[in-house]
Structure formats: structure tokens, C-alpha cells
Design a protein around this motif. Structure first.
Motif, PDB file in Angstrom:
ATOM      1  N   THR A   1       0.830  -1.205   0.000  1.00 51.81           N
ATOM      2  CA  THR A   1       0.000   0.000   0.000  1.00 51.81           C
ATOM      3  C   THR A   1       0.863   1.253   0.000  1.00 51.81           C
ATOM      4  OG1 THR A   1      -1.764  -1.170   1.175  1.00 51.81           O
ATOM      5  CG2 THR A   1      -1.819   1.237   1.265  1.00 51.81           C
ATOM      6  N   VAL A   2       1.963   1.226   0.750  1.00 49.62           N
ATOM      7  CA  VAL A   2       2.890   2.363   0.754  1.00 49.62           C
ATOM      8  C   VAL A   2       3.400   2.622  -0.663  1.00 49.62           C
ATOM      9  CG1 VAL A   2       5.182   3.112   1.531  1.00 49.62           C
ATOM     10  CG2 VAL A   2       3.569   2.126   3.173  1.00 49.62           C
ATOM     11  N   TRP A   3       3.749   1.561  -1.373  1.00 47.18           N
ATOM     12  CA  TRP A   3       4.235   1.706  -2.751  1.00 47.18           C
ATOM     13  C   TRP A   3       3.134   2.266  -3.653  1.00 47.18           C
ATOM     14  CZ3 TRP A   3       8.510   1.693  -5.625  1.00 47.18           C
ATOM     15  CH2 TRP A   3       8.398   1.494  -7.007  1.00 47.18           C
ATOM     16  N   ARG A   4       1.942   1.693  -3.553  1.00 48.84           N
ATOM     17  CA  ARG A   4       0.844   2.087  -4.446  1.00 48.84           C
ATOM     18  C   ARG A   4       0.308   3.484  -4.153  1.00 48.84           C
ATOM     19  NH1 ARG A   4      -2.432  -3.645  -4.352  1.00 48.84           N
ATOM     20  NH2 ARG A   4      -1.229  -4.665  -5.981  1.00 48.84           N
ATOM     21  N   LYS A   5       0.334   3.863  -2.882  1.00 53.40           N
ATOM     22  CA  LYS A   5      -0.266   5.149  -2.499  1.00 53.40           C
ATOM     23  C   LYS A   5       0.786   6.189  -2.124  1.00 53.40           C
ATOM     24  CE  LYS A   5      -4.673   3.158  -1.194  1.00 53.40           C
ATOM     25  NZ  LYS A   5      -5.771   3.132  -0.230  1.00 53.40           N
ATOM     26  N   ALA A   6       1.993   5.991  -2.607  1.00 51.52           N
ATOM     27  CA  ALA A   6       3.075   6.923  -2.276  1.00 51.52           C
ATOM     28  C   ALA A   6       2.738   8.349  -2.677  1.00 51.52           C
ATOM     29  CB  ALA A   6       4.371   6.472  -2.955  1.00 51.52           C
ATOM     30  N   HIS A   7       1.916   8.504  -3.723  1.00 55.88           N
ATOM     31  CA  HIS A   7       1.545   9.848  -4.179  1.00 55.88           C
ATOM     32  C   HIS A   7       0.734  10.617  -3.134  1.00 55.88           C
ATOM     33  CE1 HIS A   7      -1.866   7.277  -5.247  1.00 55.88           C
ATOM     34  NE2 HIS A   7      -2.614   8.360  -5.185  1.00 55.88           N
ATOM     35  N   LEU A   8       0.212   9.914  -2.125  1.00 56.72           N
ATOM     36  CA  LEU A   8      -0.570  10.568  -1.077  1.00 56.72           C
ATOM     37  C   LEU A   8       0.302  11.090   0.062  1.00 56.72           C
ATOM     38  CD1 LEU A   8      -3.549   8.052  -0.763  1.00 56.72           C
ATOM     39  CD2 LEU A   8      -3.469  10.193  -2.049  1.00 56.72           C
ATOM     40  N   PHE A   9       1.569  10.698   0.093  1.00 55.97           N
ATOM     41  CA  PHE A   9       2.435  11.117   1.201  1.00 55.97           C
ATOM     42  C   PHE A   9       2.760  12.602   1.094  1.00 55.97           C
ATOM     43  CE2 PHE A   9       6.726  12.000   2.826  1.00 55.97           C
ATOM     44  CZ  PHE A   9       6.462  11.790   4.176  1.00 55.97           C
ATOM     45  N   ASP A  10       2.641  13.300   2.223  1.00 52.13           N
ATOM     46  CA  ASP A  10       2.937  14.736   2.293  1.00 52.13           C
ATOM     47  C   ASP A  10       3.761  14.973   3.552  1.00 52.13           C
ATOM     48  OD1 ASP A  10       3.031  17.475   2.492  1.00 52.13           O
ATOM     49  OD2 ASP A  10       0.878  17.785   2.192  1.00 52.13           O
ATOM     50  N   ALA A  11       5.041  15.257   3.384  1.00 52.21           N
ATOM     51  CA  ALA A  11       5.957  15.432   4.519  1.00 52.21           C
ATOM     52  C   ALA A  11       5.570  16.617   5.392  1.00 52.21           C
ATOM     53  CB  ALA A  11       7.387  15.600   4.019  1.00 52.21           C
ATOM     54  N   ARG A  12       4.786  17.557   4.860  1.00 53.08           N
ATOM     55  CA  ARG A  12       4.360  18.705   5.668  1.00 53.08           C
ATOM     56  C   ARG A  12       3.302  18.310   6.691  1.00 53.08           C
ATOM     57  NH1 ARG A  12       2.595  22.114   0.617  1.00 53.08           N
ATOM     58  NH2 ARG A  12       1.781  20.025   0.292  1.00 53.08           N
ATOM     59  N   ARG A  13       2.632  17.188   6.450  1.00 51.69           N
ATOM     60  CA  ARG A  13       1.522  16.785   7.317  1.00 51.69           C
ATOM     61  C   ARG A  13       1.895  15.695   8.313  1.00 51.69           C
ATOM     62  NH1 ARG A  13      -3.878  17.875   4.564  1.00 51.69           N
ATOM     63  NH2 ARG A  13      -4.489  17.357   6.673  1.00 51.69           N
ATOM     64  N   ALA A  14       2.868  14.863   7.965  1.00 49.38           N
ATOM     65  CA  ALA A  14       3.227  13.758   8.865  1.00 49.38           C
ATOM     66  C   ALA A  14       4.600  13.218   8.504  1.00 49.38           C
ATOM     67  CB  ALA A  14       2.194  12.635   8.755  1.00 49.38           C
ATOM     68  N   SER A  15       5.232  12.589   9.505  1.00 47.86           N
ATOM     69  CA  SER A  15       6.490  11.898   9.230  1.00 47.86           C
ATOM     70  C   SER A  15       6.185  10.624   8.447  1.00 47.86           C
ATOM     71  CB  SER A  15       7.186  11.541  10.545  1.00 47.86           C
ATOM     72  OG  SER A  15       6.466  10.513  11.215  1.00 47.86           O
ATOM     73  N   VAL A  16       7.212  10.059   7.842  1.00 44.36           N
ATOM     74  CA  VAL A  16       7.046   8.804   7.112  1.00 44.36           C
ATOM     75  C   VAL A  16       6.530   7.717   8.055  1.00 44.36           C
ATOM     76  CG1 VAL A  16       8.251   6.983   5.822  1.00 44.36           C
ATOM     77  CG2 VAL A  16       8.812   9.396   5.408  1.00 44.36           C
ATOM     78  N   ALA A  17       7.110   7.628   9.254  1.00 46.53           N
ATOM     79  CA  ALA A  17       6.701   6.598  10.206  1.00 46.53           C
ATOM     80  C   ALA A  17       5.235   6.755  10.596  1.00 46.53           C
ATOM     81  CB  ALA A  17       7.585   6.654  11.449  1.00 46.53           C
TER      82      ALA A  17
END
Length: 197
Positions: free
Chosen positions: A74-90
Motif C-alpha cells: 500500500t505504501v508503494w501504491r499510495k506513495a503519491h498521497l504522502f505529504d511530509a508537511r503533514r506527517a512523518s514517514v513513520a
């Protein structure tokens, strides 16, 4: 989808949690370039921690292993949803893991036939994207409300490279104190997240 466990090539443990900025760089490489080597490093670090998190939440080891792989897919497929301004990777990854654990618990209470996955998985709906972001924000806020001593232990135990014994050695605190503080912190986080759902 079964993924091979990549070989880790990140630096070995040094007694401190890995630099958060390094994980953001890796996540951005995955998000922006679909970088498989960056994903391999992220997988090698987070998959065992997700499995441990799920097992500590009461999930059977085999199910936790499968679920951890599913979380990383899911992390691979939804990587486009990650926003470092909103949350850490962990925080983002453990939010996905928490949601997957809830899905498993619901399935165990109310078994449903498995969906057959034919063809590529469709892009996440706007509703799913918003829900994931809201959950990520709520987990981040719940972490921020923990007392500093508890938050530091949670970050070392779940987001870092350290076992309870290693944390005890690093901090000089008794192992029992480490375990009880982590248990108390997890109860507070669970309570905060349950109130938000």
C-alpha cells in the motif's frame, strides 16, 4: 501480491533512531520516481516494525507478516498521497498499519468473501485519500499529546531501530519501566484514536 524482502543497505544501528529527513528523501524518491531501491530500504526498515506493532496489538504472527507486506505494498501504491508537511514517514506508515489492523478485526467479527483482484488496482478514491490523511493527522496529534518521556519511547520502539532492552541500555531506565511506559502510551494512543473514529 507477494513482494521479496529487499536486502537492507541503510546504516546499521547506532543506538539512535534513523534521521527522519532520510526517510522523507526515500519516500519522495518512491513517490516521485517510483524508485525501487529506495522502496527496498524503506521496506527493510519498516516491514519488521509494522509486523511487531501488529503482533503487540494482538494479531497472530502469520497474519501480522502478511499484513505487514500488504501495508508496504500500500505504501508503494499510495506513495503519491504522502505529504511530509503533514506527517512523518513513520506516522504515515503506521496509520496505514492501524487501518489494516482495524480491517482485519472487522473481518474476523464478520467474515466476508475475498474479492478477486483482476488487473491493476484502481487509484485511491478521493474519499480514501481524505480518510487516510485524516487518520494520519489524528495519529500525529495523538503522538504530540503524549508526555515527552512516553513519546520518546514510542518513537524509539516503533519508529526507530531499538528493542525494549536496547532502549533500557541507552536510557539507563529499568526494563520494566520501559515496558510499562510504552504500554501506557499505547493505551493513550489507542484511546485517542478510538475517540476520533
Amino acid at each position: 501480491m507477494v513482494m521479496e524482502k529487499p536486502k537492507p543497505d541503510m546504516p546499521q544501528k547506532t543506538g539512535a533512531a534513523p534521521d527522519r529527513g532520510a526517510w522523507i528523501v526515500e519516500m519522495e524518491l518512491i513517490r516521485d520516481r517510483r524508485d525501487k531501491e529506495a522502496f527496498g530500504r524503506l521496506f527493510a526498515h519498516f516491514a519488521p516494525r509494522v509486523k511487531g506493532f501488529l503482533m503487540k496489538s494482538g494479531t497472530e504472527a502469520g497474519v501480522a507478516e502478511d499484513c505487514a507486506q500488504d501495508v508496504m505494498v500500500t505504501v508503494w501504491r499510495k506513495a503519491h498521497l504522502f505529504d511530509a508537511r503533514r506527517a512523518s514517514v513513520a506516522t504515515w506508515i503506521f496509520t496505514i498499519a492501524r487501518n489494516r489492523r482495524i480491517d482485519i478485526a472487522r473481518r474476523e467479527r464478520r467474515p466476508e468473501p475475498e474479492d478477486l483482484g483482476w488487473g491493476p488496482e484502481p487509484d485511491a478514491s478521493q474519499e480514501d485519500s481524505i480518510a487516510l490523511q485524516q487518520d494520519t493527522d489524528q495519529l500525529g496529534e495523538a503522538l504530540r499529546t503524549l508526555p515527552e518521556k512516553q513519546r520518546a519511547l514510542i518513537e524509539r520502539a516503533y519508529f526507530g531501530d531499538l528493542s525494549h532492552r536496547e532502549i533500557a541500555d541507552l536510557t539507563g531506565l529499568p526494563l520494566g519501566t520501559i515496558k510499562s511506559r510504552i504500554r501506557l502510551a499505547l493505551e493513550k494512543l489507542r484511546h485517542a484514536m478510538d475517540q476520533s473514529t
